[in-house]
Design a protein around this motif. Structure first.
Motif, PDB file in Angstrom:
ATOM      1  N   ASP A  79       0.316  -1.247  -0.411  1.00  0.00           N
ATOM      2  CA  ASP A  79      -0.104  -0.312  -0.246  1.00  0.00           C
ATOM      3  C   ASP A  79       0.669   1.218   0.080  1.00  0.00           C
ATOM      4  N   TRP A  80       0.958   2.048  -1.010  1.00  0.00           N
ATOM      5  CA  TRP A  80       1.677   3.651  -1.030  1.00  0.00           C
ATOM      6  C   TRP A  80       0.232   4.694  -0.627  1.00  0.00           C
ATOM      7  N   THR A  90      -5.484   8.241   1.944  1.00  0.00           N
ATOM      8  CA  THR A  90      -6.018   7.557   0.422  1.00  0.00           C
ATOM      9  C   THR A  90      -5.177   6.638   0.054  1.00  0.00           C
ATOM     10  N   ASP A  92      -3.444   2.925  -1.858  1.00  0.00           N
ATOM     11  CA  ASP A  92      -3.613   2.647  -3.074  1.00  0.00           C
ATOM     12  C   ASP A  92      -2.587   1.641  -3.244  1.00  0.00           C
ATOM     13  N   ARG A  94      -1.602  -2.541  -4.596  1.00  0.00           N
ATOM     14  CA  ARG A  94      -1.250  -3.533  -5.497  1.00  0.00           C
ATOM     15  C   ARG A  94      -1.528  -4.757  -4.661  1.00  0.00           C
ATOM     16  N   THR A 108      -5.882  -4.685  -7.406  1.00  0.00           N
ATOM     17  CA  THR A 108      -5.793  -3.006  -7.358  1.00  0.00           C
ATOM     18  C   THR A 108      -7.325  -2.641  -6.427  1.00  0.00           C
ATOM     19  N   THR A 110      -8.251   1.576  -4.317  1.00  0.00           N
ATOM     20  CA  THR A 110      -7.731   2.678  -4.069  1.00  0.00           C
ATOM     21  C   THR A 110      -9.242   3.315  -3.322  1.00  0.00           C
TER      22      THR A 110
END
Length: 160
Positions: A79-80, A90, A92, A94, A108, A110
């Motif tokens: 998670d970014w 938020t 992000d 993968r 994916t 978000t």
């Protein structure tokens, strides 16, 4: 016989009345897909940048299970996450699933936290497996819960 402008306007009015009723359109349905438990690794604080505070959390494993889909979360991805000035997080994400029928699925996600602390995500899937190919076209949503370094996401497919 060609339709007149008045006839076309009458049809449009009737159509709009049916579609835009005071009750609104029929809401979509939800079909439960699975619950996934993801174990996160040591966070890497990228720091404060122009879009907020970035932290990367690697995925070290996990499992998922639902009525038609189950397997493991591979130690690939992460998670970014971005935390903005209002403290909204938020996601992000993968991640890669391996199902019990040996299908690999790229997931994916978000989404963001809400003012009450709840977090929602939109999920998209990519797979070449014939057994799971239907996932490539679905729209899914998830509700996140974080307990320690384990993230749980209850996931539903949006349907008509």
């Amino acid at each position: 016989m060609k339709p007149t402008l008045l006839t076309l306007l009458s049809l449009l009015t009737l159509t709009n009345a049916a579609v835009f009723s005071p009750k609104g359109p029929k809401p979509p349905g939800l079909t439960y897909l699975y619950t996934v438990n993801i174990t996160g690794g040591e966070a890497a604080p990228v720091g404060l940048g122009p879009r907020g505070y970035r932290v990367v959390v690697p995925i070290v494993g996990g499992s998922f299970s639902g009525p038609k889909l189950k397997g493991t979360v591979l130690p690939i991805g992460g998670d970014w996450a971005l935390i903005d000035a209002n403290r909204t997080v938020t996601a992000d994400v993968r991640q890669t699933f391996k199902t019990d029928v040996s299908a690999y699925i790229q997931v994916t996600e978000t989404g963001s936290t809400q003012p009450d602390g709840t977090a929602f995500v939109r999920l998209a899937y990519e797979t070449g497996s014939e057994k799971c190919y239907r996932l490539n076209t679905i729209v899914a949503i998830g509700i996140l819960k974080l307990t320690g370094n384990t993230l749980t996401i209850d996931t539903w497919q949006v349907s008509t």
